[in-house]
Design an enzyme around this catalytic site. Structure first.
Site, PDB file in Angstrom:
ATOM      1  N   SER A   2       1.340   6.057  -3.003  1.00 29.63           N
ATOM      2  CA  SER A   2       1.302   7.710  -3.033  1.00 29.63           C
ATOM      3  C   SER A   2       0.131   7.996  -2.178  1.00 29.63           C
ATOM      4  O   SER A   2       0.125   9.290  -1.781  1.00 29.63           O
ATOM      5  CB  SER A   2       0.765   7.876  -4.392  1.00 29.63           C
ATOM      6  OG  SER A   2      -0.171   7.458  -5.080  1.00 29.63           O
TER       7      SER A   2
ATOM      8  N   ASP B  71      -3.493   1.999   5.067  1.00 19.80           N
ATOM      9  CA  ASP B  71      -2.753   1.607   3.644  1.00 19.80           C
ATOM     10  C   ASP B  71      -3.671   1.979   2.608  1.00 19.80           C
ATOM     11  O   ASP B  71      -4.697   2.349   2.811  1.00 19.80           O
ATOM     12  CB  ASP B  71      -2.725  -0.079   3.760  1.00 19.80           C
ATOM     13  CG  ASP B  71      -1.544  -0.366   2.843  1.00 19.80           C
ATOM     14  OD1 ASP B  71      -0.882   0.449   2.044  1.00 19.80           O
ATOM     15  OD2 ASP B  71      -1.148  -1.653   3.027  1.00 19.80           O
ATOM     16  N   GLY B  72      -2.952   1.909   1.381  1.00 20.33           N
ATOM     17  CA  GLY B  72      -3.690   2.153   0.270  1.00 20.33           C
ATOM     18  C   GLY B  72      -4.252   1.016  -0.352  1.00 20.33           C
ATOM     19  O   GLY B  72      -4.004   0.013   0.344  1.00 20.33           O
ATOM     20  N   ALA B  73      -4.821   0.999  -1.603  1.00 16.14           N
ATOM     21  CA  ALA B  73      -5.174  -0.219  -2.204  1.00 16.14           C
ATOM     22  C   ALA B  73      -5.440   0.030  -3.610  1.00 16.14           C
ATOM     23  O   ALA B  73      -5.570   1.138  -4.079  1.00 16.14           O
ATOM     24  CB  ALA B  73      -6.643  -0.648  -1.766  1.00 16.14           C
TER      25      ALA B  73
ATOM     26  N   GLY C 263      -0.740  -4.422  -3.748  1.00 15.65           N
ATOM     27  CA  GLY C 263       0.610  -4.643  -4.276  1.00 15.65           C
ATOM     28  C   GLY C 263       1.073  -3.798  -5.609  1.00 15.65           C
ATOM     29  O   GLY C 263       2.270  -4.309  -6.111  1.00 15.65           O
ATOM     30  N   GLY C 264       0.427  -2.963  -5.898  1.00  9.72           N
ATOM     31  CA  GLY C 264       0.752  -2.162  -7.019  1.00  9.72           C
ATOM     32  C   GLY C 264       2.192  -1.409  -6.758  1.00  9.72           C
ATOM     33  O   GLY C 264       2.852  -1.407  -7.772  1.00  9.72           O
ATOM     34  N   GLY C 265       2.372  -1.264  -5.620  1.00  7.07           N
ATOM     35  CA  GLY C 265       3.862  -0.905  -5.276  1.00  7.07           C
ATOM     36  C   GLY C 265       4.839  -1.759  -5.012  1.00  7.07           C
ATOM     37  O   GLY C 265       5.727  -1.619  -4.557  1.00  7.07           O
TER      38      GLY C 265
ATOM     39  N   GLU D   4       2.972  -5.784   3.627  1.00 12.35           N
ATOM     40  CA  GLU D   4       1.575  -4.991   3.977  1.00 12.35           C
ATOM     41  C   GLU D   4       0.477  -6.104   4.682  1.00 12.35           C
ATOM     42  O   GLU D   4      -0.049  -5.863   5.453  1.00 12.35           O
ATOM     43  CB  GLU D   4       0.923  -4.449   2.631  1.00 12.35           C
ATOM     44  CG  GLU D   4       1.589  -3.488   2.081  1.00 12.35           C
ATOM     45  CD  GLU D   4       1.334  -2.599   0.781  1.00 12.35           C
ATOM     46  OE1 GLU D   4       1.404  -1.614   0.426  1.00 12.35           O
ATOM     47  OE2 GLU D   4       0.748  -3.434  -0.083  1.00 12.35           O
TER      48      GLU D   4
ATOM     49  N   LYS E 158     -10.670   3.695  -7.432  1.00 19.27           N
ATOM     50  CA  LYS E 158     -10.439   2.399  -6.847  1.00 19.27           C
ATOM     51  C   LYS E 158     -11.475   1.679  -6.741  1.00 19.27           C
ATOM     52  O   LYS E 158     -11.359   0.336  -6.426  1.00 19.27           O
ATOM     53  CB  LYS E 158      -9.542   2.295  -5.549  1.00 19.27           C
ATOM     54  CG  LYS E 158      -8.259   3.278  -5.830  1.00 19.27           C
ATOM     55  CD  LYS E 158      -7.068   2.773  -6.625  1.00 19.27           C
ATOM     56  CE  LYS E 158      -5.838   3.531  -6.652  1.00 19.27           C
ATOM     57  NZ  LYS E 158      -5.026   3.744  -5.649  1.00 19.27           N
TER      58      LYS E 158
HETATM   59  C1  5RP Z   1       1.674  -0.899  -2.486  1.00 19.71           C
HETATM   60  C2  5RP Z   1       0.083  -0.899  -2.412  1.00 19.71           C
HETATM   61  C3  5RP Z   1      -0.599   0.434  -2.434  1.00 19.71           C
HETATM   62  O1  5RP Z   1      -1.223   0.661  -1.397  1.00 19.71           O
HETATM   63  C4  5RP Z   1      -1.315   0.321  -3.845  1.00 19.71           C
HETATM   64  O2  5RP Z   1      -0.736   0.098  -4.909  1.00 19.71           O
HETATM   65  C5  5RP Z   1      -2.023   1.842  -3.974  1.00 19.71           C
HETATM   66  O3  5RP Z   1      -1.128   2.959  -4.305  1.00 19.71           O
HETATM   67  P1  5RP Z   1      -1.130   4.300  -4.329  1.00 19.71           P
HETATM   68  O4  5RP Z   1      -1.782   4.912  -3.255  1.00 19.71           O
HETATM   69  O5  5RP Z   1      -0.143   4.804  -4.858  1.00 19.71           O
HETATM   70  O6  5RP Z   1      -2.504   4.424  -5.547  1.00 19.71           O
HETATM   71  O7  5RP Z   1      -0.686  -1.870  -2.434  1.00 19.71           O
HETATM   72  O8  5RP Z   1       1.957  -2.154  -2.534  1.00 19.71           O
END
Ligand code: 5RP
Length: 227
Positions: A27, A80-82, A94-96, A102, A120
């Site tokens: 997101s 990228d996010g985390a 890897g939440g997504g 990645e 986070k």
């Molecule tokens: C996807 C990820 C995302 O970067 C992680 O889950 C963060 O997601 P978000 O920006 O929705 O909080 O690792 O595999």
């Protein structure tokens, strides 16, 4: 504006004309892609490499051209996010469910920036369940191994079925509470046959842009050695 969007907006400042950009997943990255798309409409020229089908879909929809990783020489910058980030800028991702692509994209990038909201940041990684991507074949055996090791495994589920990654694998989330030794945990998990990748990202992020209320703070990696 929410913290994720503020962090994404700040990170766009690192994107320069002519760069090849790795696009993460999630997101927070969705905000980034929207921001980048506006810049591309305004004349910014970039090549993008994607880390998931959802990112490819959104980027393409908004007019950002996505290239195969094999067709680009090197990625200048990946954003990228985390899910969690500690003081050493190690993280859980890897939440997504996109951890494998990645990590591959990150490891082929000159620079990696993570964009996160303030929730986070943690002292120690592990509260967020650690995603482990495993091949389907024999996955219940790996699950049982994790259970025997007291790692509190749980198959990730989606709509009543086991979640399947873009690569056709399953994810087993480990509820570890705290990870004392990131390097050793990664080594142990990666040595298990059937494990494709882990969501532990050690010494990958160079910079973390954190949205904190209506501002950002930027955390820099102290140790410059890369795997
Ligand atoms: C996807 C990820 C995302 O970067 C992680 O889950 C963060 O997601 P978000 O920006 O929705 O909080 O690792 O595999």
């Amino acid at each position: 504006m929410i913290e994720k969007q503020i962090a994404a907006q700040k990170a766009v400042e690192f994107v320069k004309d002519g760069m090849t950009i790795g696009l993460g997943t999630g997101s927070t990255v969705a905000f980034l892609i929207n921001e980048l798309a506006e810049k591309v409409k305004g004349g910014l020229r970039i090549k993008a490499v994607s880390t998931s089908s959802s990112t490819t879909h959104l980027a393409s929809l908004l007019g950002i051209e996505v290239f195969d990783l094999n067709k680009v020489a090197m990625i200048d910058l990946t954003i990228d996010g985390a899910d969690e980030v500690d003081e050493n800028l190690d993280g859980i991702k890897g939440g997504g469910g996109a951890l494998l692509y990645e990590k591959i994209v990150a490891k082929n990038s000159e620079q990696n920036i993570w964009i996160v909201d303030s929730s986070k940041l943690v002292k120690k990684l592990g509260k967020f369940p650690l995603p482990i991507e495993v091949i389907k074949f024999g996955s219940e055996k790996i699950y049982n191994n994790f259970a025997d090791m007291k790692l509190n495994p749980q198959f990730r589920m989606k709509e009543g079925k086991k979640f399947v990654t873009d690569n056709g694998n399953f994810i087993i989330d480990l509820k570890l509470i705290t990870i004392e030794n990131v390097v050793e945990t990664e080594r142990l998990l990666k040595s298990m046959t059937g494990v494709v990748e882990t969501g532990l990202f050690n010494k990958i992020a160079d910079l973390v842009v954190v949205g904190v209320e209506d501002e950002t703070i930027t955390l820099k990696k102290r140790d410059q050695t890369k795997n």
